[in-house]
Every structure is written in structure tokens, then in C-alpha cells.
Write a protein that holds these residues in place. Structure first.
Motif, PDB file in Angstrom:
ATOM      1  N   GLY A  13       0.824  -1.195   0.000  1.00 16.53           N
ATOM      2  CA  GLY A  13       0.000   0.000   0.000  1.00 16.53           C
ATOM      3  C   GLY A  13       0.856   1.242   0.000  1.00 16.53           C
ATOM      4  N   PRO A  14       0.305   2.362  -0.486  1.00 15.58           N
ATOM      5  CA  PRO A  14       1.081   3.611  -0.553  1.00 15.58           C
ATOM      6  C   PRO A  14       1.369   4.151   0.835  1.00 15.58           C
ATOM      7  N   ASP A  19       2.771   8.290  -3.800  1.00 14.66           N
ATOM      8  CA  ASP A  19       2.753   6.848  -4.072  1.00 14.66           C
ATOM      9  C   ASP A  19       1.415   6.367  -4.625  1.00 14.66           C
ATOM     10  N   VAL A  20       0.346   7.131  -4.410  1.00 15.51           N
ATOM     11  CA  VAL A  20      -0.997   6.592  -4.611  1.00 15.51           C
ATOM     12  C   VAL A  20      -1.240   6.166  -6.050  1.00 15.51           C
ATOM     13  N   ARG A  21      -1.029   7.057  -6.996  1.00 16.78           N
ATOM     14  CA  ARG A  21      -1.334   6.714  -8.385  1.00 16.78           C
ATOM     15  C   ARG A  21      -0.426   5.596  -8.914  1.00 16.78           C
ATOM     16  N   GLY A  50      -2.859   9.844   1.735  1.00 22.05           N
ATOM     17  CA  GLY A  50      -2.127   8.992   0.806  1.00 22.05           C
ATOM     18  C   GLY A  50      -1.471   7.799   1.460  1.00 22.05           C
ATOM     19  N   VAL A  51      -1.810   7.538   2.720  1.00 25.18           N
ATOM     20  CA  VAL A  51      -1.153   6.460   3.462  1.00 25.18           C
ATOM     21  C   VAL A  51      -2.149   5.353   3.747  1.00 25.18           C
ATOM     22  N   SER A  52      -1.847   4.157   3.264  1.00 25.68           N
ATOM     23  CA  SER A  52      -2.596   2.976   3.664  1.00 25.68           C
ATOM     24  C   SER A  52      -1.952   2.427   4.936  1.00 25.68           C
ATOM     25  N   ASN A  78       6.156  -7.228  -0.791  1.00 31.06           N
ATOM     26  CA  ASN A  78       4.807  -6.939  -1.267  1.00 31.06           C
ATOM     27  C   ASN A  78       4.653  -7.239  -2.748  1.00 31.06           C
ATOM     28  N   ARG A  79       3.407  -7.406  -3.141  1.00 39.67           N
ATOM     29  CA  ARG A  79       3.060  -7.591  -4.546  1.00 39.67           C
ATOM     30  C   ARG A  79       3.054  -6.266  -5.314  1.00 39.67           C
ATOM     31  N   ASN A  80       2.513  -5.208  -4.698  1.00 38.52           N
ATOM     32  CA  ASN A  80       2.185  -4.004  -5.453  1.00 38.52           C
ATOM     33  C   ASN A  80       2.913  -2.739  -5.032  1.00 38.52           C
ATOM     34  N   TRP A  81       3.642  -2.769  -3.912  1.00 39.25           N
ATOM     35  CA  TRP A  81       4.369  -1.563  -3.506  1.00 39.25           C
ATOM     36  C   TRP A  81       5.534  -1.949  -2.614  1.00 39.25           C
ATOM     37  N   HIS A  82       6.439  -1.025  -2.455  1.00 38.38           N
ATOM     38  CA  HIS A  82       7.688  -1.275  -1.740  1.00 38.38           C
ATOM     39  C   HIS A  82       7.424  -1.594  -0.270  1.00 38.38           C
TER      40      HIS A  82
END
Length: 340
Positions: A13-14, A19-21, A50-52, A78-82
Motif C-alpha cells: 500500500g502507498p 505513491d498513490v497513483r 495517501g497512506v494505507s 509486497n506484490r504491489n508496492w515497496h
């Protein structure tokens, strides 16, 4: 089995507005999601700066697992973010890790909940090369006491202020076609929805509630494609029409407070209930509960020491894979996409 490390593998997550987009583009890559839909979902994240919370909660879980005595170095990917899994597996190789267990932050079977984590493992090992560590993914844990009992206590706590209430369980919706292909054919498919229903039954049984509902949330596909229903917000409307005064929602499909939990439940579902004058309470997720960290350690010990699996349902133990090789032929495959 001898292993050198444990890898916690999650969705990602962002952690800031910038990071969001890019994060959402990673999540939806290849799916043909229109830009305006990404803009809409981006606002959910921007509502929270913008923070998950997911990365922070996973780091907290890692510290809890270490404190619970796992006895192994614990890595995070993670799969989708750092931190991305490819980078993490590369760091594991550099650290001399030859074999590691993988704990995915999903309790269930199905494509997104299980098989896609196998694909993540395959992709990461391919990126690292022939000397990548061997990765053994731990089994499904939807019926483990360390998952069920914290949810039951959380339901009791959430319901403490109500004389009467309707208990409603939620999990992330998926396309009906994905659910139909979840699980080996000989099991009859629908593994994801059946496991969610079983986890709900176990929690309700522990709480002592005989009547409850299982509904869905967070659908994101085009309206012409059927997804698991009913949606939680629509269900709140239906409960109000039946004269229900109070609702307690248990997000049994989630390990921790992902953005889908705090947006779809704490905002949208709560606002709908309050617009009807209904009482609303949401049960906590089990990730921060010490029993959940103990469960992770116990799942590791199943592999290291042959500890007998603890489970509260008659479902077979499933989901364990080696190097991303799927546990059954054609298990949890996504349906073929129609040509555009």
C-alpha cells in the motif's frame, strides 16, 4: 524441514500522496481499468493523506512474530508496492538464505487470496535467477484458533454497547466466475466463498450467535460482470427495511485494517447506517492480537517440527506450495479473459 528465514508476503500500500497513483497502476496493470476509476479510488487513499495502514501493520506483525519466538530472520515483501517481493527475495539471496517459509497475509483460497501469491513467488524467483532461495508458502489459516478466536472477542467487544444487534460478516467481493474456479474441480469449486462462510460460522459459534449474515464489500469491476453479493452498504439498507436497530460488522475476510476496511466499513457502511438512525459497530481485525502472531509461529512449527495442524473446521488443509508450484492442477485459476 530446515529453513533459513520467514518471508511475510502481502499486498502492499502507498505510504504518501506521491505513491498513490503509481500504486494503483501496479494493482490494476493489464486489467483495462479506466483512468477515471483510478482517480475515484485514489481519493479514498488521499482522504487519509495517501497512506494505507497496511505496511505499518505488517511491520508491527513482523515485530510481534519475532517477539513470539519464531527463531528465524523475518523478511517483508509486497506484490504491489515497496518493499517489492522481487527486491526482498534478491536481498534474501544476498544474505545467504537458501530456503524460506512464506506467510501470506490472506487466510483463504481463491485466485487473489492464494494463487496470485504463488504467481508472486514464481515472478520473484525468476527475477532473482537460478540461485534464488527455495520458497515454501504456508497453508490457509481461516479456521485456525489464532484467527477465529481474536475475531470472536472483537465481535463481543464491538457488540458490548447494544442490547440487541444483527451480526454481519464481510469479505472482499470477487467476480462470480473467479469464485466458481476457486479450488480443485473435485472439491466443487467456490473454495473462497465456502471458506469465508466457514470462518463466519466458526466465529458466530464462538460468540454464541445463531443467526447472522455473510455479505461482501469493495467490488471494483464493471457493473455488467457479476460479483459476489450482496454488498455491505446495500445490506445495511435491507436490514433497516426489516427493522434492525443495530448492526455489528465483522470483517472476517481481512487480517488487518486494510484501506478497504477503514473506508468501506468505517466510512461508507457506518454513514449509511447512521443515515437510517441505526447503531453501528465494527469488530477489530486480528492482526494486532498476540494470538495471531502466535499462530504464525505455530504455522512455521508445522513445517519445522511436524506440529500437528490445529484447525476448527472439517475442511482439508490446503494452500501449501513450494516455489510457487500450485497445490492442485487448475486450482484457483482466473477464468480466461475475453479478447478486447
Amino acid at each position: 524441514m530446515s529453513v533459513d528465514a520467514l518471508l511475510l508476503l502481502s499486498f502492499g500500500g502507498p505510504e504518501g500522496e506521491a505513491d498513490v497513483r503509481p500504486f494503483l497502476e501496479n494493482v490494476t496493470r493489464g486489467r483495462g481499468v479506466p483512468p477515471e476509476r483510478l482517480d475515484e479510488v485514489a481519493q479514498h487513499y488521499l482522504h487519509f493523506g495517501g497512506v494505507s495502514p497496511i505496511n505499518r501493520l505488517n511491520r508491527d506483525l513482523i515485530e510481534a512474530v519475532r517477539a513470539a519466538g519464531v527463531g528465524l530472520p523475518v523478511y517483508f515483501g509486497n506484490r504491489n508496492w515497496h518493499p517489492m517481493i522481487e527486491d526482498t527475495v534478491g536481498a534474501m539471496r544476498a544474505d545467504g538464505v537458501r530456503r524460506a517459509l512464506v506467510f501470506p497475509t490472506s487466510a483463504y483460497g481463491g485466485y487473489s487470496a492464494c494463487r496470485q501469491y504463488d504467481e508472486d513467488i514464481l515472478r520473484a524467483r525468476a527475477a532473482v535467477g537460478d540461485d534464488a532461495p527455495e520458497l515454501v508458502k504456508i497453508r490457509h489459516f481461516f479456521d485456525h484458533p489464532g484467527f477465529v478466536l481474536p475475531f470472536a472477542d472483537a465481535v463481543r467487544a464491538a457488540a458490548a454497547g447494544f442490547d440487541s444487534y444483527r451480526l454481519v460478516f464481510t469479505a472482499h467481493s470477487i467476480p462470480n466466475s473467479f469464485d466458481a474456479t476457486a479450488g480443485p474441480a473435485e472439491w466443487g469449486g467456490h473454495l473462497y466463498s465456502r471458506q469465508v462462510a466457514e470462518a463466519a460460522r466458526l466465529v458466530a459459534l464462538e460468540v454464541g450467535v445463531a443467526e447472522y449474515d455473510v455479505v461482501w464489500q469493495s467490488r471494483s469491476g464493471p457493473p455488467q460482470i457479476p460479483w459476489l453479493e450482496p454488498d455491505i452498504v446495500d445490506h445495511v439498507d435491507a436490514l433497516h427495511a426489516k427493522g434492525v436497530d443495530n448492526v455489528v460488522v465483522c470483517p472476517v475476510g481481512f487480517v488487518s485494517d486494510h484501506l478497504e476496511v477503514i473506508w468501506d466499513l468505517d466510512n461508507e457502511a457506518r454513514e449509511r447506517a447512521e443515515s437510517h438512525g441505526m447503531g453501528f459497530a465494527r469488530a477489530a481485525t486480528p492482526g494486532p492480537d498476540p494470538r495471531f502472531a502466535d499462530m504464525v509461529v505455530e504455522l512455521v512449527q508445522e513445517h519445522l517440527s511436524g506440529v500437528v495442524p490445529r484447525k476448527l473446521s472439517p475442511f482439508g488443509t490446503a494452500g501449501c506450495t513450494v516455489n510457487g508450484e500450485f497445490c492442485a492442477v487448475a486450482c484457483c485459476e482466473p477464468p480466461a479473459r475475453r479478447p478486447r
